[in-house]
Design a protein around this motif. Structure first.
Motif, PDB file in Angstrom:
ATOM      1  N   ASN A 237      69.725 -54.838-143.043  1.00 29.20           N
ATOM      2  CA  ASN A 237      69.499 -54.388-141.668  1.00 29.20           C
ATOM      3  C   ASN A 237      68.495 -53.242-141.601  1.00 29.20           C
ATOM      4  O   ASN A 237      67.683 -53.183-140.672  1.00 29.20           O
ATOM      5  N   VAL A 238      68.537 -52.331-142.569  1.00 28.23           N
ATOM      6  CA  VAL A 238      67.533 -51.262-142.589  1.00 28.23           C
ATOM      7  C   VAL A 238      66.143 -51.853-142.772  1.00 28.23           C
ATOM      8  O   VAL A 238      65.190 -51.496-142.059  1.00 28.23           O
ATOM      9  N   ILE A 239      66.009 -52.780-143.722  1.00 29.50           N
ATOM     10  CA  ILE A 239      64.708 -53.426-143.931  1.00 29.50           C
ATOM     11  C   ILE A 239      64.304 -54.226-142.688  1.00 29.50           C
ATOM     12  O   ILE A 239      63.154 -54.183-142.242  1.00 29.50           O
ATOM     13  N   GLY A 240      65.274 -54.965-142.111  1.00 31.46           N
ATOM     14  CA  GLY A 240      64.967 -55.787-140.946  1.00 31.46           C
ATOM     15  C   GLY A 240      64.457 -54.973-139.777  1.00 31.46           C
ATOM     16  O   GLY A 240      63.461 -55.346-139.125  1.00 31.46           O
ATOM     17  N   PHE A 241      65.090 -53.841-139.495  1.00 38.64           N
ATOM     18  CA  PHE A 241      64.656 -53.034-138.356  1.00 38.64           C
ATOM     19  C   PHE A 241      63.342 -52.314-138.642  1.00 38.64           C
ATOM     20  O   PHE A 241      62.550 -52.093-137.708  1.00 38.64           O
ATOM     21  N   MET A 242      63.087 -51.985-139.871  1.00 41.92           N
ATOM     22  CA  MET A 242      61.789 -51.375-140.199  1.00 41.92           C
ATOM     23  C   MET A 242      60.667 -52.395-140.024  1.00 41.92           C
ATOM     24  O   MET A 242      59.602 -52.080-139.461  1.00 41.92           O
ATOM     25  N   ILE A 243      60.883 -53.627-140.485  1.00 39.49           N
ATOM     26  CA  ILE A 243      59.875 -54.673-140.290  1.00 39.49           C
ATOM     27  C   ILE A 243      59.759 -55.017-138.809  1.00 39.49           C
ATOM     28  O   ILE A 243      58.654 -55.268-138.294  1.00 39.49           O
ATOM     29  N   HIS A 244      60.891 -55.021-138.094  1.00 44.34           N
ATOM     30  CA  HIS A 244      60.873 -55.268-136.643  1.00 44.34           C
ATOM     31  C   HIS A 244      59.981 -54.238-135.945  1.00 44.34           C
ATOM     32  O   HIS A 244      59.141 -54.591-135.100  1.00 44.34           O
ATOM     33  N   GLY A 245      60.144 -52.974-136.281  1.00 43.06           N
ATOM     34  CA  GLY A 245      59.309 -51.938-135.676  1.00 43.06           C
ATOM     35  C   GLY A 245      57.854 -52.081-136.063  1.00 43.06           C
ATOM     36  O   GLY A 245      56.956 -51.852-135.241  1.00 43.06           O
ATOM     37  N   ALA A 246      57.593 -52.471-137.323  1.00 37.27           N
ATOM     38  CA  ALA A 246      56.202 -52.655-137.753  1.00 37.27           C
ATOM     39  C   ALA A 246      55.545 -53.804-136.999  1.00 37.27           C
ATOM     40  O   ALA A 246      54.372 -53.711-136.593  1.00 37.27           O
ATOM     41  N   LEU A 247      56.279 -54.909-136.811  1.00 37.63           N
ATOM     42  CA  LEU A 247      55.744 -56.043-136.056  1.00 37.63           C
ATOM     43  C   LEU A 247      55.411 -55.641-134.621  1.00 37.63           C
ATOM     44  O   LEU A 247      54.337 -55.969-134.092  1.00 37.63           O
ATOM     45  N   ALA A 248      56.335 -54.928-133.973  1.00 29.25           N
ATOM     46  CA  ALA A 248      56.093 -54.500-132.595  1.00 29.25           C
ATOM     47  C   ALA A 248      54.877 -53.583-132.518  1.00 29.25           C
ATOM     48  O   ALA A 248      54.075 -53.678-131.581  1.00 29.25           O
ATOM     49  N   THR A 249      54.704 -52.710-133.514  1.00 28.37           N
ATOM     50  CA  THR A 249      53.559 -51.800-133.520  1.00 28.37           C
ATOM     51  C   THR A 249      52.254 -52.552-133.694  1.00 28.37           C
ATOM     52  O   THR A 249      51.259 -52.283-133.008  1.00 28.37           O
ATOM     53  N   LEU A 250      52.219 -53.539-134.619  1.00 30.04           N
ATOM     54  CA  LEU A 250      51.005 -54.318-134.839  1.00 30.04           C
ATOM     55  C   LEU A 250      50.630 -55.127-133.588  1.00 30.04           C
ATOM     56  O   LEU A 250      49.457 -55.222-133.237  1.00 30.04           O
ATOM     57  N   ARG A 251      51.638 -55.722-132.941  1.00 28.76           N
ATOM     58  CA  ARG A 251      51.351 -56.480-131.719  1.00 28.76           C
ATOM     59  C   ARG A 251      50.820 -55.567-130.620  1.00 28.76           C
ATOM     60  O   ARG A 251      49.983 -55.983-129.809  1.00 28.76           O
ATOM     61  N   LEU A 252      51.310 -54.348-130.579  1.00 26.06           N
ATOM     62  CA  LEU A 252      50.886 -53.427-129.534  1.00 26.06           C
ATOM     63  C   LEU A 252      49.489 -52.872-129.801  1.00 26.06           C
ATOM     64  O   LEU A 252      48.664 -52.770-128.875  1.00 26.06           O
ATOM     65  N   LEU A 253      49.210 -52.531-131.065  1.00 29.17           N
ATOM     66  CA  LEU A 253      47.928 -51.915-131.393  1.00 29.17           C
ATOM     67  C   LEU A 253      46.789 -52.922-131.489  1.00 29.17           C
ATOM     68  O   LEU A 253      45.643 -52.611-131.127  1.00 29.17           O
ATOM     69  N   ALA A 254      47.058 -54.116-131.997  1.00 27.81           N
ATOM     70  CA  ALA A 254      45.990 -55.114-132.189  1.00 27.81           C
ATOM     71  C   ALA A 254      46.503 -56.495-131.811  1.00 27.81           C
ATOM     72  O   ALA A 254      46.712 -57.349-132.681  1.00 27.81           O
ATOM     73  N   PRO A 255      46.732 -56.747-130.517  1.00 26.23           N
ATOM     74  CA  PRO A 255      47.313 -58.045-130.119  1.00 26.23           C
ATOM     75  C   PRO A 255      46.406 -59.228-130.430  1.00 26.23           C
ATOM     76  O   PRO A 255      46.881 -60.274-130.848  1.00 26.23           O
ATOM     77  N   ALA A 256      45.089 -59.066-130.219  1.00 25.53           N
ATOM     78  CA  ALA A 256      44.175 -60.190-130.467  1.00 25.53           C
ATOM     79  C   ALA A 256      44.122 -60.524-131.950  1.00 25.53           C
ATOM     80  O   ALA A 256      44.196 -61.694-132.354  1.00 25.53           O
ATOM     81  N   ALA A 257      43.990 -59.493-132.800  1.00 21.85           N
ATOM     82  CA  ALA A 257      43.930 -59.729-134.245  1.00 21.85           C
ATOM     83  C   ALA A 257      45.253 -60.294-134.753  1.00 21.85           C
ATOM     84  O   ALA A 257      45.273 -61.173-135.622  1.00 21.85           O
TER      85      ALA A 257
END
Length: 376
Positions: A70-90
């Motif tokens: 769960n710790v790994i899952g939520f860290m990856i979850h946050g990373a995914l949300a950040t990448l989608r927010l910062l570079a949605p087209a890429a």
């Protein structure tokens, strides 16, 4: 747009068809992350317990695995949300630079997640764990494996979504092509109906020019009025019951000039029915058949009654006459075109549920009945 399914985001749990039924949302994705991480922890616990053969240690091992996953899952979850927010087209294009970036970020999240969960489970300060560089380096292979598995799952989901989007676009193109073909066929059928009516009317005008020029002139004037009112409507994509009945009234006015007292007619329709939508030029062929095959073949003539009603499921339009009926008589030149075209147009405009019924009246004449499904 091809990338739209990916831009909206996907979750690894969507690799299971059951979990594709709920629309993406932040709350749904958080719940999915808990469930996905817990499932992974349960699978790893079962595999580890079976490999080590220590059944008594399973509760302890399960707690540790659930915390770590769960710790790994939520860290990856946050990373995914950040990448989608910062570079949605890429992120949507999923090309190699973005995939390498994801690999690096996810591997780092996995390494830090394992280290932090170990610290929390052991009661050690997270700062002390993060300061052990050798420990973090030893966890890097596990982090890379977790990152590769995560990227593989996300890429699989993205490709499935792209295939579904392409299939949906193809279906839309097929539906649009079918609609255009149906419209083209509708125009062709309307073009056949109009000359059919004009042929009969002008033939009658020609027959009256020598014997009764005033009636011929009056009939032409009424014909011009009728064409002026109906030309645009006959080429429209949509009509209403009221508009169809108004055209039928104008059509009967033209014929009444020639037939005189031999032709009478009534139109019975409520205001609530007049506004219901129908395909254009549905009633006029029925009225034409009623006059041509019923009233004209009866020496004393007769009456045409046009009515419409509806219930919860269907609209019913009836054109009745008390003329010659369905008796076997020699067909007139050009006859049958309107009714044949009407059957084809009904299928194209209202689907398989639309029907045409010809019913012989008990006393005299025929009733032509249209049954059309009501639009939802």
């Amino acid at each position: 747009m091809p990338a739209s399914p990916r831009v909206r985001g996907s979750h690894p749990l969507e690799i299971i068809p059951l979990f594709r039924h709920w629309a993406p949302s932040p709350l749904r994705d958080l719940a999915y992350t808990v469930l996905w991480s817990s499932l992974i922890g349960l699978v790893l616990t079962t595999a580890s317990g079976a490999f080590m053969g220590k059944v008594r240690a399973l509760p302890y091992l399960l707690g540790a695995m659930l915390l770590t996953s769960n710790v790994i899952g939520f860290m990856i979850h946050g990373a995914l949300a950040t990448l989608r927010l910062l570079a949605p087209a890429a992120f949507a294009q999923r090309r190699w630079p973005m995939l390498l970036c994801q690999l690096t970020v996810f591997a780092g999240c996995a390494v830090l997640g394992i280290a932090l969960s170990d610290a929390l489970w052991s009661g050690i300060s997270p700062v002390a764990i993060l300061g052990r560089t050798n420990r973090l380096v030893s966890l890097l292979p596990f982090g890379l494996v977790i990152a590769l598995v995560t990227i593989t799952v996300l890429t699989t989901i993205a490709r499935r979504q792209a295939r579904e989007a392409e299939a949906a676009r193809q279906q839309e193109k097929i539906a649009e092509a079918s609609r255009l073909v149906a419209e083209a066929k509708l125009r062709a059928l309307q073009a056949q109906i109009e000359p059919h009516f004009l042929y009969n009317t002008l033939a009658n005008v020609v027959s009256l020019i020598g014997s009764d020029p005033d009636r011929a002139k009056h009939m032409l004037e009424r014909l011009i009025d009728f064409l002026r009112a109906s030309l645009s409507a006959s080429r429209a994509e949509h009509a209403t019951v009221g508009a169809e009945f108004d055209l039928a009234r104008a059509y009967l006015d033209v014929l009444a000039v020639r037939l005189g007292p031999r032709l009478g007619y009534r139109i019975e329709v409520d205001d609530a029915v007049r506004v219901l939508p129908v395909a254009p030029m549905l009633v006029q062929p029925l009225v034409e058949n009623a006059v041509m095959h019923g009233i004209e073949r009866k020496v004393e003539g007769g009456t045409v009654v046009i009515r419409a009603s509806y219930d919860k499921e269907a609209l019913c339009i009836e054109v009745s006459d008390d003329g010659a009926g369905l008796a076997s008589v020699p067909p007139r030149p050009g006859g049958g075109v309107g009714l044949a075209n009407l059957r084809e147009r009904l299928q194209g405009a209202h689907g398989a549920q639309a029907r045409v019924q010809l019913i012989e009246n008990q006393h005299a004449g025929v009733t032509a009945r249209l049954l059309l499904p009501l639009p939802r």
